[in-house]
Design a protein around this motif. Structure first.
Motif, PDB file in Angstrom:
ATOM      1  N   LEU A   1      -5.342  -7.836  -1.216  1.00 55.96           N
ATOM      2  CA  LEU A   1      -5.015  -6.460  -1.577  1.00 55.96           C
ATOM      3  C   LEU A   1      -6.221  -5.817  -2.249  1.00 55.96           C
ATOM      4  CD1 LEU A   1      -1.407  -6.646  -3.098  1.00 55.96           C
ATOM      5  CD2 LEU A   1      -2.064  -5.501  -0.994  1.00 55.96           C
ATOM      6  N   ARG A   2      -6.325  -4.512  -2.071  1.00 53.81           N
ATOM      7  CA  ARG A   2      -7.431  -3.797  -2.733  1.00 53.81           C
ATOM      8  C   ARG A   2      -7.130  -3.544  -4.205  1.00 53.81           C
ATOM      9  NH1 ARG A   2      -8.054   1.135   1.385  1.00 53.81           N
ATOM     10  NH2 ARG A   2      -5.798   0.799   1.395  1.00 53.81           N
ATOM     11  N   ALA A   3      -5.844  -3.388  -4.557  1.00 49.22           N
ATOM     12  CA  ALA A   3      -5.477  -3.108  -5.940  1.00 49.22           C
ATOM     13  C   ALA A   3      -4.041  -3.554  -6.178  1.00 49.22           C
ATOM     14  CB  ALA A   3      -5.608  -1.613  -6.233  1.00 49.22           C
ATOM     15  N   ASN A   4      -3.744  -3.811  -7.435  1.00 43.19           N
ATOM     16  CA  ASN A   4      -2.379  -4.135  -7.851  1.00 43.19           C
ATOM     17  C   ASN A   4      -1.622  -2.817  -7.976  1.00 43.19           C
ATOM     18  OD1 ASN A   4      -0.013  -4.833  -9.150  1.00 43.19           O
ATOM     19  ND2 ASN A   4      -0.991  -6.264 -10.556  1.00 43.19           N
ATOM     20  N   THR A   5      -0.640  -2.609  -7.130  1.00 38.16           N
ATOM     21  CA  THR A   5       0.047  -1.322  -7.044  1.00 38.16           C
ATOM     22  C   THR A   5       1.299  -1.237  -7.928  1.00 38.16           C
ATOM     23  OG1 THR A   5       1.182  -2.177  -5.080  1.00 38.16           O
ATOM     24  CG2 THR A   5      -0.758  -0.803  -4.725  1.00 38.16           C
TER      25      THR A   5
ATOM     26  N   GLN B   1      -1.860  -9.916  -8.718  1.00 38.62           N
ATOM     27  CA  GLN B   1      -3.201 -10.106  -9.265  1.00 38.62           C
ATOM     28  C   GLN B   1      -3.945 -11.189  -8.483  1.00 38.62           C
ATOM     29  OE1 GLN B   1      -4.555  -8.114 -11.128  1.00 38.62           O
ATOM     30  NE2 GLN B   1      -3.546  -7.683 -13.063  1.00 38.62           N
TER      31      GLN B   1
ATOM     32  N   VAL C   1      -5.173  -9.720  -5.280  1.00 38.62           N
ATOM     33  CA  VAL C   1      -6.368  -8.899  -5.487  1.00 38.62           C
ATOM     34  C   VAL C   1      -7.601  -9.779  -5.602  1.00 38.62           C
ATOM     35  CG1 VAL C   1      -7.516  -7.305  -7.080  1.00 38.62           C
ATOM     36  CG2 VAL C   1      -5.101  -6.985  -6.521  1.00 38.62           C
ATOM     37  N   ARG C   2      -7.492 -10.874  -6.360  1.00 32.09           N
ATOM     38  CA  ARG C   2      -8.642 -11.777  -6.511  1.00 32.09           C
ATOM     39  C   ARG C   2      -9.055 -12.389  -5.185  1.00 32.09           C
ATOM     40  NH1 ARG C   2      -5.738 -13.701 -10.974  1.00 32.09           N
ATOM     41  NH2 ARG C   2      -5.309 -15.667  -9.882  1.00 32.09           N
TER      42      ARG C   2
ATOM     43  N   GLU D   1       0.824  -1.208   0.000  1.00 33.01           N
ATOM     44  CA  GLU D   1       0.000   0.000   0.000  1.00 33.01           C
ATOM     45  C   GLU D   1       0.864   1.267   0.000  1.00 33.01           C
ATOM     46  OE1 GLU D   1      -3.161  -0.339  -0.244  1.00 33.01           O
ATOM     47  OE2 GLU D   1      -3.423  -2.448   0.267  1.00 33.01           O
TER      48      GLU D   1
ATOM     49  N   ARG E   1      -8.822 -10.921  -2.414  1.00 32.76           N
ATOM     50  CA  ARG E   1      -9.171  -9.783  -1.553  1.00 32.76           C
ATOM     51  C   ARG E   1      -8.153  -9.584  -0.425  1.00 32.76           C
ATOM     52  NH1 ARG E   1     -14.125 -11.977  -3.044  1.00 32.76           N
ATOM     53  NH2 ARG E   1     -15.534 -10.486  -4.045  1.00 32.76           N
TER      54      ARG E   1
END
Length: 317
Positions: free
Chosen positions: A65-69, A57, A60-61, A19, A63
């Motif tokens: 991580l909220r997004a791939n940074t 990725q 993220v799938r 993050e 959940r």
């Protein structure tokens, strides 16, 4: 295994670091750097980032991580430029190839056996891991008295050298289907009459039978990559001038394949046919070898002139 996993847990950063953009930059710099502090090769950097992207990725799938940074688009690849194009300096000319093959043939220990292997690479352009997997029945030789003395090779299996710690069987080589092809797919490649003569003599001298490996090691097993590379390097050093030996010319065993595919293209063989013989797509073939195509400019100029251009107008009064 439990001890290893506990060590990994103790020494892994928390997922929250993804993050923090600054920490992401530090991680990217780390995976782009070798253990000696130098920058890794371009292909290694690209591969490392690709693997990391797949892991994020997945996070993220799930959940986690909220997004791939990771940086996206040009920002992610701008510093890592790679190319598949063959370096023209690595190609062998006919005189160099003939001298190297002849030196290998005269080698006291296993020279004739290795000569047949390298001649197959030079005349037909298979990948080395495809050639070592060939069996006697994969070669179709014409009758000795036939007018057409071209042979045919059937390529259907590859046995790359991956190391015994990475195979399920504990063997150094792993049996796989052809690179870039569907499982069970095959291809045939024509072999020059000179190769027909070499392979016919090789099969006779080694007393090989259908089912036997076409190219065997000293004790009958698969031909080892270390033996192949050592013989090739010794031959280059013996026959090439020092400045050529230190250059990229024929430095890798794989350069036999590059030389053959380039020669086919320069000889006017249609790219679609060369791609079929090589086991590549046309797009990959052209991207890899287009810079090496040479000697066709005079013919192209004549064709362009014959096609005509702007009409000749009468002179102004």
């Amino acid at each position: 295994m439990a001890a290893i996993l506990r060590w990994v847990e103790r020494n892994s950063l928390p997922i929250s670091v993804w993050e923090d953009p600054e920490r992401v930059e530090q991680i990217l710099r780390a995976i782009d750097t070798r253990l000696d502090g130098k920058q890794a090769a371009a292909w290694s950097r690209k591969r490392n980032r690709r693997i990391l992207n797949v892991a994020l990725q997945y996070a993220v799938r799930r959940r986690i991580l909220r997004a791939n940074t990771l940086p996206k688009g040009k920002e992610s690849t701008g510093a890592t430029k790679t190319t598949n194009a063959v370096d023209k300096r690595s190609l062998l000319n006919p005189e160099q190839a003939a001298a190297i093959l002849d030196w290998i043939r005269r080698r006291p220990r296993g020279g004739k056996r290795l000569h047949a292997f390298f001649a197959t690479l030079y005349y037909c352009g298979p990948r080395p891991e495809e050639a070592v997997a060939m069996r006697v029945e994969d070669v179709t030789l014409p009758p000795v008295q036939a007018a057409d003395q071209w042979c045919e090779l059937l390529i259907h299996t590859a046995t790359p050298e991956v190391g015994k710690q990475w195979t399920d069987t504990g063997e150094i080589h792993e049996r796989r289907h052809l690179k870039g092809r569907a499982e069970g797919d095959t291809r045939t490649v024509p072999g020059h009459p000179d190769l027909t003569r070499i392979l016919r003599q090789h099969i006779e001298d080694e007393q090989l039978r259908p089912g036997d490996l076409l190219f065997q090691g000293e004790f009958g097993g698969i031909l080892a990559g270390s033996v192949i590379r050592r013989a090739w390097r010794s031959a280059r050093k013996a026959v090439l001038p020092p400045h050529v030996f230190d250059s990229p010319t024929g430095r890798r065993v794989y350069d036999n394949r590059n030389t053959r595919l380039t020669k086919w293209l320069n000889d006017g063989i249609p790219p679609a046919q060369v791609a079929e013989w090589a086991g590549n797509s046309v797009a990959v073939l052209l991207a890899t070898y287009a810079r090496c195509v040479d000697g066709q400019l005079p013919d192209l100029k004549r064709r362009l002139e014959a096609a005509g251009d702007l009409p000749e107008l009468p002179p102004a009064e």
